[in-house]
Write an enzyme that holds these catalytic residues in place. Structure first.
Site, PDB file in Angstrom:
ATOM      1  CB  SER A  35      -4.299  -6.877   4.553  1.00 60.41           C
ATOM      2  OG  SER A  35      -4.064  -5.798   3.893  1.00 60.41           O
ATOM      3  N   GLY A  92      -3.524  -1.741  -7.142  1.00 57.28           N
ATOM      4  CA  GLY A  92      -2.473  -2.626  -7.426  1.00 57.28           C
ATOM      5  C   GLY A  92      -2.925  -3.881  -8.346  1.00 57.28           C
ATOM      6  CE  LYS A  93       0.449  -3.273 -14.117  1.00 56.33           C
ATOM      7  NZ  LYS A  93       1.557  -3.419 -14.855  1.00 56.33           N
ATOM      8  CE  LYS A  94      -2.352  -8.942  -3.064  1.00 52.21           C
ATOM      9  NZ  LYS A  94      -3.442  -9.743  -2.672  1.00 52.21           N
ATOM     10  CG  HIS A  97      -2.137  -1.105   1.351  1.00 51.56           C
ATOM     11  ND1 HIS A  97      -1.741  -2.254   2.313  1.00 51.56           N
ATOM     12  CD2 HIS A  97      -2.981  -1.237   0.648  1.00 51.56           C
ATOM     13  CE1 HIS A  97      -2.644  -2.953   1.853  1.00 51.56           C
ATOM     14  NE2 HIS A  97      -3.592  -2.611   1.005  1.00 51.56           N
TER      15      HIS A  97
END
Ligand code: PAF
Length: 284
Positions: free
Chosen positions: A185, A146-148, A33
């Protein structure tokens, strides 16, 4: 950096701000993040403002998912946002975002049928609804994701296109631990022996991509390389899905091409980890 909890305070801050770059989050922030907020700061330069939101969105959790035990770490999150260059954090309580008798929400009818959406019905409708509301509240010019969460990013791009939000979307590369595990997380739910096996997700994706680079294009071959690696290196993991899809449409590819994306979801106990890898990062 300022933190506001109410829509009224956010709106009054927004009226005085010029261009805004936005990072929506659910808190429990980590280095991934921080990279999103830093990227927003980079896009904003010295003129524009960076806003992050911290809101655990009940609409995107299924009845048996982890809404109640989702980690809430507001103080540390505010510190991270300040360090990474945010100007404002919007951290509203649920009642500030959702009316008790709300009756309207967004339904996504295509991209959310596959991958994570297949095992989390309603999840992406909840994501679309909250992101649309946050875009209306924050009124950003640009937003960073995010690309995750590749499927989420593809769906947000579709939301912006289909509902004409005047927001430019940036996708940021996945941030990884030193051993390759994608930051999440939910990594904190892993027992030590699960944590030791979790880097196998990234390693398996890389082995399958190497296979493609070596000339194998059949999805069956690439996915059996992926699954084989996981079976050997992560016996505690239970594969939810392993897929080869087109990175824009998310439709399965039987034969991989340059727009191919390998995507994985694996359960370790209650923790569900996801990861993905583009076959060719230069292909648009
Ligand atoms: O990626 C997340 O953290 C959430 O899905 C988002 C985009 C903040 C919406 O709640």
């Amino acid at each position: 950096m300022k933190c506001v909890e109410s829509v009224a305070e956010l709106r009054s801050w927004r009226r005085a701000a010029g261009r805004v770059v936005f990072v929506p989050t659910m808190g429990a922030l980590h280095a991934g993040h921080a990279a999103l907020v830093r990227e927003a700061r980079r896009c904003a330069g010295t003129e524009a403002r960076v806003v992050a939101s911290i809101f655990v969105n009940p609409l995107q959790f299924g009845p048996n998912e982890d809404f109640d035990r989702y980690p809430r770490t507001l103080e540390a999150d505010l510190e991270l946002c300040a360090q990474a260059g945010a100007d404002l954090v919007f951290a509203p309580p649920v009642r500030e975002v959702y009316h008790a008798d709300r009756s309207i929400q967004i339904l996504e009818g295509s991209l959310s049928r596959v991958l994570c959406g297949a095992s989390r019905p309603g999840h992406f409708d909840g994501v679309c609804t909250v992101v649309a509301k946050l875009f209306n509240l924050v009124q950003p010019d640009e937003a960073v994701f995010g690309k995750k969460d590749w499927q989420q990013l593809a769906i947000i791009r579709r939301l912006v296109r289909d509902l004409d939000f005047p927001v430019r979307i940036h996708g940021l590369d996945t941030v990884r631990e030193g051993d390759g595990l994608a930051m999440s997380s939910r990594n904190r739910y892993l027992a030590p022996e699960e944590r030791a096996q979790a880097p196998a997700l990234h390693a398996a994706l890389r082995e399958a991509r190497d296979c493609w680079l070596g000339g194998s294009a059949s999805a069956d071959t690439l996915l059996s390389v992926l699954r084989g690696h996981l079976a050997r290196s992560a016996p505690l993991g239970q594969v939810d899905y392993a897929a080869l899809v087109d990175k824009h449409t998310l439709q399965p590819q039987a034969v991989a091409d340059r727009s191919g994306l390998l995507a994985l979801a694996v359960y370790f106990g209650k923790a569900r980890l996801i990861d993905n890898l583009e076959l060719d990062t230069t292909a648009e």
